[in-house]
Write an enzyme that holds these catalytic residues in place. Structure first.
Site, short mmCIF file in Angstrom:
data_model
loop_
_atom_site.label_atom_id
_atom_site.label_comp_id
_atom_site.label_asym_id
_atom_site.label_seq_id
_atom_site.Cartn_x
_atom_site.Cartn_y
_atom_site.Cartn_z
N GLY A 1 -9.42 10.36 24.76
CA GLY A 1 -8.14 10.20 23.94
C GLY A 1 -6.87 10.13 24.65
CD GLU B 1 -6.55 17.34 24.08
OE1 GLU B 1 -6.49 15.93 23.81
OE2 GLU B 1 -7.56 17.84 24.07
CG ASP B 2 -5.86 12.17 22.06
OD1 ASP B 2 -6.14 13.36 22.36
OD2 ASP B 2 -6.45 11.52 21.42
CG ASP C 1 -8.04 18.12 13.70
OD1 ASP C 1 -8.17 19.00 12.90
OD2 ASP C 1 -8.35 16.57 13.42
CE LYS D 1 -5.61 15.00 12.03
NZ LYS D 1 -6.86 14.75 11.98
CG PHE E 1 -10.30 10.53 11.25
CD1 PHE E 1 -10.72 11.57 12.32
CD2 PHE E 1 -10.33 9.09 11.78
CE1 PHE E 1 -11.38 11.02 13.45
CE2 PHE E 1 -10.88 8.73 12.74
CZ PHE E 1 -11.48 9.87 13.66
CB ILE E 2 -4.61 9.53 13.08
CG1 ILE E 2 -4.71 10.33 14.11
CG2 ILE E 2 -3.64 9.69 11.72
CD1 ILE E 2 -3.26 10.50 14.86
CG ASP F 1 -12.95 7.36 19.44
OD1 ASP F 1 -12.27 8.57 19.44
OD2 ASP F 1 -14.09 7.25 19.19
NE ARG G 1 -11.97 6.09 23.08
CZ ARG G 1 -12.05 7.41 22.85
NH1 ARG G 1 -11.02 8.11 22.36
NH2 ARG G 1 -13.29 7.94 22.62
O1 LIG Z 1 -8.67 20.16 18.29
P1 LIG Z 1 -9.84 19.44 18.30
O2 LIG Z 1 -10.45 19.40 16.80
O3 LIG Z 1 -10.77 19.89 19.25
O4 LIG Z 1 -9.72 17.90 18.43
C1 LIG Z 1 -8.76 17.45 19.26
C2 LIG Z 1 -9.77 16.59 20.38
O5 LIG Z 1 -10.39 15.56 19.47
C3 LIG Z 1 -10.22 14.27 20.40
O6 LIG Z 1 -11.40 14.34 21.37
P2 LIG Z 1 -12.81 13.75 21.22
O7 LIG Z 1 -13.70 14.95 21.13
O8 LIG Z 1 -12.81 12.95 19.81
O9 LIG Z 1 -13.06 12.99 22.39
P3 LIG Z 1 -12.57 11.80 22.90
O10 LIG Z 1 -11.00 12.13 23.51
O11 LIG Z 1 -13.17 11.20 23.99
O12 LIG Z 1 -12.20 10.73 21.77
C4 LIG Z 1 -8.94 14.38 20.97
O13 LIG Z 1 -8.76 13.59 22.10
C5 LIG Z 1 -9.01 15.91 21.33
O14 LIG Z 1 -9.12 16.15 22.71
N1 LIG Z 2 -9.58 9.66 16.43
C1 LIG Z 2 -9.25 10.93 16.01
N2 LIG Z 2 -9.60 11.85 16.90
C2 LIG Z 2 -9.42 13.27 16.43
N3 LIG Z 2 -9.95 14.36 16.91
C3 LIG Z 2 -9.32 15.32 16.19
N4 LIG Z 2 -8.51 14.84 15.39
C4 LIG Z 2 -8.73 13.44 15.38
C5 LIG Z 2 -8.26 12.59 14.42
O1 LIG Z 2 -7.55 12.65 13.60
N5 LIG Z 2 -8.58 11.29 14.81
#
Ligand SMILES: O=P(O)(O)OC[C@H]1O[C@H](OP(=O)(O)OP(=O)(O)O)[C@H](O)[C@@H]1O
Ligand SMILES: Nc1nc2[nH]cnc2c(=O)[nH]1
Length: 187
Positions: free
Chosen positions: A58, A112-113, A116, A144, A165-166, A172, A178
């Site tokens: 992300g 981090e992006d 949550d 969040k 959710f965004i 993604d 993405r």
């Molecule tokens: O605070 P949390 O509830 O742990 O959510 C945050 C994580 O969720 C997403 O990753 P994801 O697991 O979707 O993998 P990705 O980065 O490959 O999309 C995002 O990039 C963070 O790393």
């Molecule tokens: N795409 C996406 N990934 C997440 N991972 C945790 N929260 C989110 C969200 O709101 N959107």
């Protein structure tokens, strides 16, 4: 000045798989938030060379833009973590690609992006606990606050958003979205 196609595009709803999303945060707003974080972090690390660690997948876009705004000496590495399946957390954060760098005595800033539930940064916090770092800081473009219930301090926050959710700008929905340069919210 914004061009007409851009204005029209901003108003447009998009569909990814079975879900509809509406425009939420513009590319300009994202860039300002990232620039502000980069300025704040460079002020805090004037005397040293921090190691930034982007959390894949992300965070790839945030990290890329962040690096362009960060003007002081720094190093960059990535780690790959994942826990989301569609729009739900699995509560199991897996490390898919690790680090092979000695970080002893270094100041590390995780980028981090989004934070949550905080499960991912909690796992990262554990992972770095025995690495003998000088310090570990967390930066995130999105937080969040209603969903985040962990005790780990998030040192740098770009934009606080509601608990919906965004997608876009690296984030993604089941693999799609993405590459969007703006952020969209679930309708
Ligand atoms: O605070 P949390 O509830 O742990 O959510 C945050 C994580 O969720 C997403 O990753 P994801 O697991 O979707 O993998 P990705 O980065 O490959 O999309 C995002 O990039 C963070 O790393
Ligand atoms: N795409 C996406 N990934 C997440 N991972 C945790 N929260 C989110 C969200 O709101 N959107």
């Amino acid at each position: 000045m914004l061009s007409l196609p851009f204005i029209l595009n901003l108003k447009m709803e998009i569909q990814l798989h079975d879900k509809h999303f509406v425009p939420f945060i513009s590319a300009d707003e994202l860039d300002s938030a990232i620039a502000k974080m980069a300025k704040q972090i460079s002020k805090d690390f004037q005397e040293e060379v921090p190691v930034f660690i982007g959390v894949l997948n992300g965070a790839f876009m945030v990290v890329s833009d962040f690096m362009k705004h960060y003007k002081n000496p720094c190093e960059l590495s990535f780690i790959k973590m994942a826990s989301y399946d569609g729009m739900e957390t699995t509560h199991e954060v897996k490390q898919l690609i690790g680090l092979n760098q000695d970080l002893t005595g270094r100041s590390v800033v995780i980028i981090e992006d989004i934070v949550d539930t905080g499960n991912t940064i909690e796992e990262l916090h554990k992972l770095f606990a025995d690495k003998n770092l000088k310090q570990l800081k967390f930066a995130t473009l999105f937080l969040k606050p209603e969903a985040y219930k962990k005790d780990i301090k998030i040192d740098y926050i770009g934009i606080e958003i509601e608990n919906k959710f965004i997608v876009g700008f690296g984030l993604d929905y089941d693999g799609l979205g993405r590459n969007l340069s703006e952020v969209y919210q679930l309708k």
